[in-house]
Design an enzyme around this catalytic site. Structure first.
Site, mmCIF file in Angstrom:
data_model
loop_
_atom_site.group_PDB
_atom_site.id
_atom_site.type_symbol
_atom_site.label_atom_id
_atom_site.label_comp_id
_atom_site.label_asym_id
_atom_site.label_seq_id
_atom_site.Cartn_x
_atom_site.Cartn_y
_atom_site.Cartn_z
ATOM 1 N N ASP A 171 -5.311 -24.716 -33.808
ATOM 2 C CA ASP A 171 -4.651 -23.913 -32.792
ATOM 3 C C ASP A 171 -5.624 -22.820 -32.415
ATOM 4 O O ASP A 171 -6.794 -22.640 -33.041
ATOM 5 C CB ASP A 171 -3.343 -23.371 -33.418
ATOM 6 C CG ASP A 171 -2.404 -23.089 -32.320
ATOM 7 O OD1 ASP A 171 -2.792 -23.037 -31.167
ATOM 8 O OD2 ASP A 171 -1.293 -23.138 -32.825
ATOM 9 N N ASP A 232 3.618 -25.696 -25.345
ATOM 10 C CA ASP A 232 4.454 -26.292 -26.340
ATOM 11 C C ASP A 232 5.612 -26.900 -25.962
ATOM 12 O O ASP A 232 6.445 -26.525 -24.997
ATOM 13 C CB ASP A 232 4.746 -25.370 -27.485
ATOM 14 C CG ASP A 232 3.760 -24.883 -28.217
ATOM 15 O OD1 ASP A 232 2.554 -25.136 -27.969
ATOM 16 O OD2 ASP A 232 4.354 -24.142 -29.242
#
Ligand SMILES: *[C@@H]1O[C@H](CO)[C@@H](O)[C@H](O)[C@H]1NC(C)=O
Ligand SMILES: *[C@@H]1O[C@H](CO)[C@@H](O)[C@H](O)[C@H]1NC(C)=O
Ligand SMILES: *[C@@H]1O[C@H](CO)[C@@H](O)[C@H](O)[C@H]1NC(C)=O
Ligand SMILES: *[C@@H]1O[C@H](CO)[C@@H](O)[C@H](O)[C@H]1NC(C)=O
Length: 437
Positions: A171, A232
């Site tokens: 990430d 997301d």
């Protein structure tokens, strides 16, 4: 009549040269990450969208991020047939870690939630014929505030390899500067390579870079096996729509780079959860196949409806997603009623076609389109056989190049087709029952 293996009959000299060039390019794709992995989009399960960062196992024993959850999912991936249709990577997302590194500076799992350790969990997952994915972050902290990998790239890569991890989702929270972001993603890629273990490398580099800087996808593909471009996903039709709209807006850039070894990642499949209607679930499955997307489900395999399960395990759709040519599909038209027509070139000259109805009012609507222009005029030339794959499997028969095809699509739903070109030995306009549906 024969199903053709290549385009337009016997290739000319020029055609042969072009074919050779394509073959060479496929053999050594220019500048892709050379770890031999992700030759087709990776398939598996990832905990984030469904289970988020639940760490309270006392209150939520069945929902918390723990080795028990992953062992249950591993068992079900085998017993319920997920592994056998291709879902192979069982992936941990954020919130698996203890709040601090150990005395040697290594990442360690939360001791209460992963008492056996990640190495033992990897052994268990491997014993089921599956692979284990893990999560870390390029910056000083993960998005949920656990230890980041900044300053520890080599050590973390070595730790993951020693545990037997097979995939890393890396990430980009707390990345510092754009230079550190890029340097971090590249350094981790080299560090993974140095471990000697085959580890699929999933990046979020363009997602974090995009607001400030145009991503250089050529460079990203040299380091990553797949990468997130947009925010997301969440469990709602609005989220699916946003991702599809962003993907078609940037499709020239995105489709140009996707291929064996490196894929655009529109994020998890949320099919089998709470937010999508049946037609919207069909749309997500169909369009993720069209986009050559990694198929990473985030749902609860202990509680999933038979319909959602059948959709996710639909072998014809998975075959489109996993097509070895590895070309990402694209939108070819959008009309004033909100119908979108997408196509994806498949191996052996076949095409996948998706017709999506973006209307959110009314009932099923008919959409009629010409086969002449599909595949730059080649998909159905001089004739083709059409198989409907979603919402239900059925043969739509033979059609010729100048036919129109009519399909009926529910609001927010999609009809997915596979078109196989037919080489007619005789005049197509002859006696066959080719033509309009
Ligand atoms: C590391 O990279 C080299 C060349 O780039 C490649 O040949 C090799 O297979 C890679 N090893 C792993 C474990 O990814
Ligand atoms: C991490 O924190 C250190 C110390 O505050 C800082 O020097 C470094 O730039 C930070 N790294 C990133 C990627 O933000
Ligand atoms: C993008 O990266 C490639 C490979 O590293 C490089 O050759 C190219 O010059 C870069 N393009 C731009 C616009 O920076
Ligand atoms: C997309 O590609 C074109 C052509 O290479 C380039 O000019 C443009 O900047 C790219 N757009 C983005 C957002 O990367």
């Amino acid at each position: 009549m024969a199903v053709r293996g290549n385009r337009r009959g016997a290739p000319s000299r020029v055609g042969l040269t072009a074919l050779l060039a394509v073959a060479l390019e496929l053999a050594c794709p220019a500048g892709a990450l050379e770890n031999g992995l992700a030759r087709t989009p990776p398939m598996g399960w990832l905990h984030w969208e469904r289970f988020l960062c639940q760490t309270d196992c006392a209150q939520e024993p069945r929902q918390c991020i723990s080795e028990k959850l992953f062992m249950q999912m591993a068992d079900l991936m085998v017993s319920e047939g997920w592994r056998d249709v291709g879902y192979q990577y069982l992936c941990i997302d954020d919130c698996w870690m203890a709040p601090n590194r150990d005395k040697q500076g290594r990442l360690q799992p939360d001791p209460k939630r992963f008492p056996s350790g990640i190495g033992k969990l990897a052994d268990y997952v491997h014993s089921k014929g599956l692979k284990l994915g893990i999560y870390a972050d390029v910056g000083n902290k993960t998005c949920a505030g656990f230890p980041g990998s900044y300053g520890y790239y080599e050590l973390d890569a070595a730790t993951f390899a020693s545990w037997g991890v097979d995939l890393l989702k890396f990430d980009g929270c707390y990345y510092g500067t754009l230079e550190l972001l890029a340097e971090g993603y590249k350094t981790m890629s080299r560090a993974l390579n140095k471990t000697g273990r085959s580890i699929v490398y999933s990046c979020e580099w363009p997602l974090y870079q995009k607001p400030m800087q145009k991503p250089n996808y050529t460079e990203i593909k040299q380091y990553c096996n797949y990468w997130r471009n947009f925010a997301d996903i969440y469990d709602a039709w609005k989220s699916i729509k946003n991702i599809l709209d962003m993907t078609s807006f940037y499709q020239d850039n995105l489709t140009a780079i996707a291929g064996p070894g490196g894929w655009n990642d529109p994020d998890m499949l949320v099919i089998g959860n709470f937010g999508l209607s049946w037609d919207q679930q069909i749309t997500q499955m169909a369009l993720w196949a069209m986009m050559a997307a990694p198929l990473l489900m985030s749902n609860d395999l202990r509680h999933i409806s038979p319909a959602s399960k059948a959709l996710l395990q639909n072998k014809e759709v998975i075959a489109i997603n996993q097509d070895p040519l590895g070309k990402q599909g694209y939108r070819i038209t959008k009309d004033s009623r909100g119908f979108e027509l997408w196509e994806r070139p498949l191996s052996d000259g076949a095409y996948a076609i998706a017709i999506m109805n973006r209307q959110e009012i009314g009932g099923p609507q008919a959409y009629s389109f010409s086969l002449t222009f599909l595949g730059n005029g080649l998909a159905c030339n001089p004739a083709c056989s059409i198989q409907q794959i979603l919402p239900t499997s059925r043969h739509l028969g033979l059609h010729n190049w100048v036919s129109f095809l009519k399909v009926v699509v529910n609001p927010t739903g999609t009809v997915l087709l596979k078109i196989v070109v037919i080489e007619e030995k005789r005049d197509v306009s002859g006696s066959h029952s080719l033509g309009v549906l």
